[in-house]
Design a protein around this motif. Structure first.
Motif, PDB file in Angstrom:
ATOM      1  N   GLN A   1       0.832  -1.198   0.000  1.00  0.00           N
ATOM      2  CA  GLN A   1       0.000   0.000   0.000  1.00  0.00           C
ATOM      3  C   GLN A   1       0.870   1.253   0.000  1.00  0.00           C
ATOM      4  O   GLN A   1       0.551   2.253  -0.669  1.00  0.00           O
TER       5      GLN A   1
ATOM      6  N   THR B   1       2.232   1.777  -3.588  1.00  0.00           N
ATOM      7  CA  THR B   1       1.257   1.976  -4.664  1.00  0.00           C
ATOM      8  C   THR B   1       0.285   3.101  -4.400  1.00  0.00           C
ATOM      9  O   THR B   1      -0.381   3.566  -5.336  1.00  0.00           O
ATOM     10  N   ASP B   2       0.163   3.543  -3.171  1.00  0.00           N
ATOM     11  CA  ASP B   2      -0.841   4.550  -2.848  1.00  0.00           C
ATOM     12  C   ASP B   2      -0.126   5.812  -2.393  1.00  0.00           C
ATOM     13  O   ASP B   2       0.553   5.823  -1.367  1.00  0.00           O
ATOM     14  N   ASP B   3      -0.300   6.908  -3.165  1.00  0.00           N
ATOM     15  CA  ASP B   3       0.359   8.154  -2.811  1.00  0.00           C
ATOM     16  C   ASP B   3      -0.261   8.803  -1.583  1.00  0.00           C
ATOM     17  O   ASP B   3       0.393   9.633  -0.927  1.00  0.00           O
ATOM     18  N   SER B   4      -1.496   8.430  -1.257  1.00  0.00           N
ATOM     19  CA  SER B   4      -2.177   9.043  -0.108  1.00  0.00           C
ATOM     20  C   SER B   4      -1.879   8.306   1.211  1.00  0.00           C
ATOM     21  O   SER B   4      -2.464   8.637   2.249  1.00  0.00           O
ATOM     22  N   PHE B   5      -1.015   7.293   1.175  1.00  0.00           N
ATOM     23  CA  PHE B   5      -0.675   6.514   2.373  1.00  0.00           C
ATOM     24  C   PHE B   5       0.264   7.342   3.241  1.00  0.00           C
ATOM     25  O   PHE B   5       1.400   7.629   2.850  1.00  0.00           O
TER      26      PHE B   5
END
Length: 864
Positions: free
Chosen positions: A169, A172-176
């Motif tokens: 996560q 792959t997730d910039d908002s993490f």
């Protein structure tokens, strides 16, 4: 030139390359423990590999690198900015078990610092739990710890899966963000905290955390375990002698259960601990089911609640006077019992013991697998499994004893031989072996007596001829006087204390009776096969032998006095009516004393057999039959049998006589399932009660009784001497002329008898001298009979006072004996003299102290 020197000064030697290597660690007894060496500390890395400081990074970059570091730290590795604390040494097992301390390089933004610090605690817990699993999985910690570690290992595997998902996560997730990461790990952090708390408590119990716990620990060397290792061929190597008792088995389950109870308000923690308890209890439940359903113990790590002493074997039952096989072969480890089994631990012990006996007799198929049984403590069938196994084991052993091995028939056989019921065969045996039994005990041929007994036991027409166990009866000679032997084992306090009544063993010093002959030393032994030897053990056989020797001594004394009676009634010197009135008065005093002694012995014998042994025997057999049929049905059968015989049989509801001895369950309850242990206790209680009510467990009564029997024995032994003295003293018989009150026929018979005696000069001279000293001789005879009368009457009165005292304070049934024996002392000068009961005769006092023993009995005054 200067330029070249300047270049040489600027050129520094290149630092050695930093090439850390991973190596394999040596094997341990934990098969799944990590064997990869610990990586070097990040602080030892060269400067070129050190990261940029935080103040050179933006806030977003700081958050990114700290998240990346946390993903490594969560798996127990140092990151670039998060490293081990300075006081932590990863090469020390104790530090790893406590968990590492973490430090963050300076310069991190305060908003990220707090969140990071809160998540580092979970990383410390993970490192500690990994080490805990590696340590507690070692062989010496037992299968319960191994199962607990396997369950924790599953949780750690799920934890690593979560870390991998968080990494995916993050990539792959910039908002993490760090805040999102904190929210994701909160439930897992709580779970890790609970598991770490449990592991920390176990480690403290094992003294693996703090040095101070070594001194405060109350666990010393497990001596029993060390001895068991030696018996099994083990070696006392340093690894085996830990010096501390390892927490394992039921103690581990108890700790989990205790934490589970304390976390009842936390559903997540409760679910987690329930899972750990279920997994950890599986090997323990496997041992429990093996014990409950097969009677076997598979406990290589000594963690089961039942402890087995393998050195105690059933072959020792034939010489064991302590019931060691039954009492100590299997025992409970009281400090290692799980809370779930605390209420049923006795049932667990008895179920396995019973089934183990049945298994040794071939009654249990150990090859069958145990199916459809609970495998964990949280199963609803758990208690039903224990209760059903207990009932089945008890039923199996009870049926094995009562039917296959014919315990009731064995008990009846013991009664035939030891209680002389019936005694016709034994009277015949005593007649056949009289010549051998009159010899001193060291000269008696035991083999000859055994042959005579075998001959008598096979004599047709006797009840014992039909006894299938007559081959088990053996003749023995005991050189120790019965009274002396009882004095030593009674130890004055009687049998109220459990260990006070212990038979003499071969290693105890004994003093043989020099005046003992075959009659006084005769005893029989009875060999009993396993498993009946659990009920009829050597300890109980000794009790039977004590009662047998006592009854035999009374019967032998009765036969001696009966022989004296025959002499007094058929001997010419006694039947002749002398012209001397004084001599006739003396003879009547001798006859009266003989009659009183005979009444004393016969009443005592009748009391012991008819009022002590027989009622208690009927009570014992009633309790044995109680297991075979319902109590109401047996009561109806007994009542019907009594009506057919025209008598009313005593029953538990109509007479207290059947309950002389105190039992664990004194009242018969319909539908009650009795246990083998209760049956064994009933048998011991029966014998102890018989010993007590026969006055064999009270040292004071023993001494008084011994003096009375010695007086009777001396009187019977001196009958022939009295006959000779009477002949010398009687003026009608000492002369050569027929007295006027004697017929010709009587004189002729007397002359023929006297002619067979020595008539040398010394005898004739002594006879003439006796005629001259007739008056002095008569006075000495009167003085002799007076001493015998005083001695017998005085000790009999002391006995009566003692019986009254103990009947009022301890054993009520003795009141019946007191009433019976009072007839033997009626009319004597000592009747009613209570002061003799409170005094002492040769150290015999009855005022203070009793013989102890079991209370109970009844009052029966009839038949005097």
């Amino acid at each position: 030139m200067n330029i070249m020197l300047t270049k040489r000064k600027k050129e520094k030697p290149a630092p050695p390359p930093w090439e850390p290597e991973a190596t394999l660690l040596p094997h341990t007894s934990a098969p799944l423990a990590s064997r990869i060496s610990i990586p070097p500390l990040a602080s030892t890395a060269p400067q070129a590999l050190q990261p940029k400081p935080f103040h050179d990074l933006s806030l977003e970059a700081q958050e990114a690198v700290i998240i990346e570091d946390l993903l490594f730290v969560f798996m127990g590795y140092e990151g670039q900015y998060i490293r081990f604390g300075k006081g932590y040494n990863p090469n020390e097992e104790r530090d790893r078990l406590s968990g590492p301390t973490w430090r963050i390089l300076p310069g991190l933004d305060p908003s990220l610092q707090d969140l990071t610090q809160s998540m580092l605690r979970m990383a410390a817990h993970y490192t500690a739990l990994v080490t805990f699993v590696d340590v507690q999985s070692r062989e010496e910690f037992g299968s319960v710890n191994h199962a607990l570690c396997a369950s924790i290992r599953k949780l750690l595997q799920e934890y690593l899966v979560m870390v991998a998902q968080l990494e995916t996560q993050f990539l792959t997730d910039d908002s993490f963000t760090l805040h999102v990461l904190n929210i994701h790990v909160l439930p897992t952090s709580h779970m890790m905290h609970q598991v770490y708390g449990l592991a920390h408590e176990l480690l403290k119990r094992n003294a693996l955390l703090d040095d101070e716990s070594d001194e405060s620990s109350d666990g010393g060397d497990d001596y029993d375990h060390i001895l068991e290792q030696l018996r099994e061929g083990g070696e006392l190597v340093p690894g085996n002698m830990t010096g501390k008792k390892i927490t394992k088995g039921g103690v581990v389950l108890g700790l989990i259960t205790k934490r589970l109870e304390s976390m009842s308000g936390d559903p997540a923690a409760r679910a987690l601990l329930t899972t750990l308890l279920r997994d950890a209890s599986k090997p323990y439940m496997a041992m429990l089911n093996e014990w409950l359903h097969h009677g076997g113990i598979s406990d290589p790590h000594s963690e089961f609640l039942i402890k087995e002493q393998r050195s105690i074997r059933r072959e020792r039952l034939e010489q064991d006077y302590t019931d060691e096989y039954w009492e100590r072969r299997y025992t409970i480890r009281d400090h290692d019992v799980p809370p779930q089994l605390e209420g049923v631990k006795d049932k667990v012990l008895l179920a396995g013991k019973y089934l183990n006996v049945v298994r040794e007799c071939g009654g249990v198929d150990v090859s069958l697998q145990v199916k459809h049984v609970p495998t964990s403590f949280d199963d609803n069938r758990f208690l039903d499994n224990v209760n059903n196994a207990y009932a089945h084991a008890n039923e199996s052993l009870m049926q094995l004893l009562l039917t296959t091995h014919q315990l009731p028939a064995r008990l009846r056989s013991l009664k035939h031989y030891f209680f002389l019921d019936p005694s016709d065969y034994f009277s015949y045996f005593l007649e056949l072996g009289a010549s051998e039994l009159r010899k001193p005990v060291k000269s008696v041929n035991t083999g000859k007596l055994q042959s005579l007994l075998d001959l008598v036991l096979r004599q047709p027409g006797s009840i014992v001829a039909l006894d299938p166990f007559k081959e088990d009866v053996k003749v023995e000679m005991n050189e120790i006087n019965l009274t002396k032997s009882l004095h030593r084992v009674v130890n004055i306090t009687g049998i109220e204390q459990g260990e006070a009544l212990q038979p003499l063993t071969s290693n105890q010093p004994v003093e043989s009776d020099k005046a003992a002959n075959g009659f006084t030393s005769l005893q029989i032994d009875y060999s009993v096969p396993f498993p009946v030897s659990l009920v009829v053990s050597r300890k109980t056989v000794w009790r039977y032998q004590a009662l047998f020797r006592y009854l035999l001594s009374l019967r032998y004394l009765e036969s001696q006095l009966s022989t004296t009676w025959q002499t007094h009634t058929s001997g010419f010197v006694w039947c002749h009516r002398s012209s001397s009135r004084v001599l006739e008065i003396w003879k009547r005093r001798v006859w009266t004393l003989r009659a009183r002694m005979l009444v004393f012995v016969q009443q005592l014998l009748y009391f012991c057999t008819a009022e002590v042994i027989e009622p208690n025997w009927q009570a014992l057999m009633a309790r044995v039959r109680e297991r075979e049929k319902p109590p109401q049905q047996e009561h109806q059968q007994q009542a019907g049998a009594g009506e057919q015989n025209g008598t009313t049989l005593p029953t538990p509801t109509t007479s207290p006589n059947l309950h002389h001895y105190p039992l664990k369950s004194t009242h018969i309850r319909p539908g009650l399932t009795r246990t083998v242990d209760e049956l064994m206790q009933d048998h011991v209680d029966f014998l102890d009660t018989c010993l007590k009510e026969c006055m064999l467990t009270n040292s004071k009564l023993l001494r008084i009784h011994s003096k009375l029997t010695q007086t009777c024995t001396i009187f019977a032994t001196y009958t022939n001497w009295l006959s000779r003295e009477l002949e010398k003293t009687d003026p009608d018989l000492s002369g050569h002329h027929r007295p006027p009150n004697m017929s010709e026929e009587q004189w002729r018979v007397f002359q023929s008898v006297r002619s067979q005696k020595p008539t040398d000069a010394s005898f004739m001279e002594g006879q003439q001298q006796q005629q001259q000293q007739g008056e002095d001789k008569m006075a000495s005879l009167f003085d002799l009979i007076r001493k015998w009368e005083d001695n017998f009457s005085k000790h009999l009165q002391i006995l009566l006072d003692a019986l009254n005292h103990y009947a009022a304070t301890e054993t009520v049934v003795l009141l019946s004996l007191c009433a019976r024996l009072s007839t033997a002392n009626a009319g004597s000068g000592y009747t009613g003299r209570g002061e003799y009961g409170q005094g002492q005769v040769d150290g015999v006092g009855v005022q203070n102290g009793g013989g102890g023993g079991m209370e109970g009995g009844d009052v029966r005054m009839g038949g005097v």
